[in-house]
Design an enzyme around this catalytic site. Structure first.
Site, mmCIF file in Angstrom:
data_model
loop_
_atom_site.group_PDB
_atom_site.id
_atom_site.type_symbol
_atom_site.label_atom_id
_atom_site.label_comp_id
_atom_site.label_asym_id
_atom_site.label_seq_id
_atom_site.Cartn_x
_atom_site.Cartn_y
_atom_site.Cartn_z
ATOM 1 N N LEU A 57 10.606 1.211 7.964
ATOM 2 C CA LEU A 57 10.065 1.420 6.430
ATOM 3 C C LEU A 57 11.144 2.475 6.247
ATOM 4 C CD1 LEU A 57 8.264 1.024 4.307
ATOM 5 C CD2 LEU A 57 7.185 2.741 5.169
ATOM 6 N N TYR A 74 0.700 -0.974 0.284
ATOM 7 C CA TYR A 74 -0.117 -0.302 0.179
ATOM 8 C C TYR A 74 0.989 1.075 -0.022
ATOM 9 C CZ TYR A 74 0.665 0.799 4.867
ATOM 10 O OH TYR A 74 0.761 1.758 5.778
ATOM 11 N N LYS A 115 6.402 -2.097 1.825
ATOM 12 C CA LYS A 115 5.017 -1.350 2.556
ATOM 13 C C LYS A 115 4.311 -2.090 1.966
ATOM 14 C CE LYS A 115 2.745 2.713 3.094
ATOM 15 N NZ LYS A 115 3.128 3.134 5.049
ATOM 16 N N GLU A 152 11.076 2.015 14.948
ATOM 17 C CA GLU A 152 9.874 3.443 14.188
ATOM 18 C C GLU A 152 8.975 3.047 15.199
ATOM 19 O OE1 GLU A 152 9.876 2.382 10.447
ATOM 20 O OE2 GLU A 152 9.714 -0.092 10.728
ATOM 21 N N ARG A 203 -7.491 -21.566 -2.620
ATOM 22 C CA ARG A 203 -6.267 -20.557 -1.305
ATOM 23 C C ARG A 203 -4.907 -21.178 -1.668
ATOM 24 N NH1 ARG A 203 -4.995 -21.222 3.792
ATOM 25 N NH2 ARG A 203 -4.574 -19.341 5.443
ATOM 26 N N ARG A 231 8.829 4.115 -4.379
ATOM 27 C CA ARG A 231 8.654 3.249 -2.843
ATOM 28 C C ARG A 231 7.740 1.471 -3.420
ATOM 29 N NH1 ARG A 231 7.789 5.203 3.234
ATOM 30 N NH2 ARG A 231 4.846 5.976 2.080
HETATM 31 N N1 PLP Z 1 7.305 3.726 8.998
HETATM 32 C C1 PLP Z 1 5.895 3.436 9.037
HETATM 33 C C2 PLP Z 1 6.158 1.808 9.618
HETATM 34 C C3 PLP Z 1 4.838 3.720 8.465
HETATM 35 O O1 PLP Z 1 3.651 2.924 8.709
HETATM 36 C C4 PLP Z 1 5.077 4.824 8.561
HETATM 37 C C5 PLP Z 1 3.799 5.155 7.157
HETATM 38 O O2 PLP Z 1 3.105 5.036 7.328
HETATM 39 C C6 PLP Z 1 5.850 5.882 8.202
HETATM 40 C C7 PLP Z 1 7.017 5.117 9.303
HETATM 41 C C8 PLP Z 1 6.337 7.398 7.560
HETATM 42 O O3 PLP Z 1 6.368 7.094 6.324
HETATM 43 P P1 PLP Z 1 5.786 8.786 5.616
HETATM 44 O O4 PLP Z 1 6.493 9.101 5.757
HETATM 45 O O5 PLP Z 1 6.446 7.457 3.701
HETATM 46 O O6 PLP Z 1 4.734 8.588 5.626
#
Ligand code: PLP
Length: 286
Positions: free
Chosen positions: A206, A33, A149, A181, A101, A52
């Site tokens: 991420l 996503y 992501k 994070e 499935r 990304r």
């Molecule tokens: N880290 C995680 C786990 C996230 O889910 C997100 C955004 O949803 C971010 C960092 C921040 O990323 P971005 O600045 O691209 O929204």
């Protein structure tokens, strides 16, 4: 007026926007996503989000059903159809619905699912930007490829639910004594000697698009930035702390597990970086 969503080539009312129960996104979280902010009807830093997206789908060998240019056209069309001024566009692509499935990838004729919808949020004037938020810490129980992501967000659902129950605005995830994070954000601190610290990219986090832009904008202004891991103890001893994401931009963190960061108020560096980011967002919106 009902919201309009996009599902596999069609713009439909949200209540009619449906995918199969056999969709692999639903069965296996076999999907990717992206979330891009919308400010004054325009997409923020969208090239970074689409880059990304392309990387994430590549990492799981999922072919996008549309080109990146076409995806951006659909995003814009959806913003228009919803008369969206401030908020975000969510998009998700999954490996589609097979005939049953099976864990292994479906045969080539199964088309990936692509859906999008929008939501309203006044990011620039969010009250939390002025007050700051408290965060709690939780163990990082996620899989080893957090650089992808993926829609497999159960660990973050549990982390953010724990934060909500503690009246906190975000959960900071901890692994081996260091902050990885936030549940849906990148984490930063400003040390006592004015160094902006954020964890280096790698499979542990991420690569945040907002993080990337903020690091670049800070460096362009000769602010000192260090990309390395930091502990909660270091964050509590810091002058300031903040998070970044597409839907909060730069957001001050004023407490961690109920303990004050700095003087317990959003600090001048956080406020400055927020302003710098908002200017960048407006200047580069498409
Ligand atoms: N880290 C995680 C786990 C996230 O889910 C997100 C955004 O949803 C971010 C960092 C921040 O990323 P971005 O600045 O691209 O929204």
């Amino acid at each position: 007026l009902e919201q309009i969503a996009y599902v596999n080539g069609a713009f439909v009312p949200l209540s009619e926007a449906k995918v199969s129960v056999l969709d692999r996104g639903f069965l296996f979280a076999d999907g990717i996503y992206e979330v891009a902010a919308v400010l004054d009807g325009k997409l923020i830093d969208n090239a970074s989000h689409l880059a990304r997206l392309q990387r994430s789908v590549g990492e799981i060998s999922l072919a996008l059903p549309e080109s990146l240019d076409r995806i951006q056209e659909i995003q814009k069309e959806l913003v228009k159809r919803n008369s969206l001024v401030n908020g975000m566009v969510y998009l998700e692509v999954t490996r589609g619905a097979d005939s049953g499935r099976d864990f292994a990838f479906p045969k080539a004729d199964v088309k990936p699912t692509l859906i999008m919808f929008t939501s309203v949020k006044d990011i620039v004037n969010a009250p939390s930007a002025k007050t700051g938020i408290g965060v709690i810490t939780v163990p990082d129980i996620r899989w080893a490829r957090r650089d992808i992501k993926s829609v497999a967000l159960l660990a973050q659902v549990l982390a953010k639910q724990a934060a909500a129950e503690a009246n906190a605005g975000e959960a900071w995830m901890i692994e081996d004594g260091k902050v990885t994070e936030g549940g849906s954000s990148s984490c930063f601190i400003l040390t006592q000697d004015d160094v902006i610290v954020t964890r280096q990219n790698g499979s542990e986090i991420l690569p945040g698009c907002t993080r990337k832009a903020v690091v670049k904008l800070a460096e362009e202004r000769q602010l000192r930035v260090e990309e390395r891991a930091f502990s909660v103890e270091e964050a509590l001893a810091a002058k300031e702390a903040f998070i970044t994401s597409a839907t909060v931009f730069v957001q001050a963190v004023v407490s961690i597990d109920g303990k004050k960061v700095g003087n317990g108020k959003p600090g001048p560096m956080t406020d400055r970086l927020r302003e710098i980011y908002v200017d960048f967002a407006r200047a580069t919106a498409v």
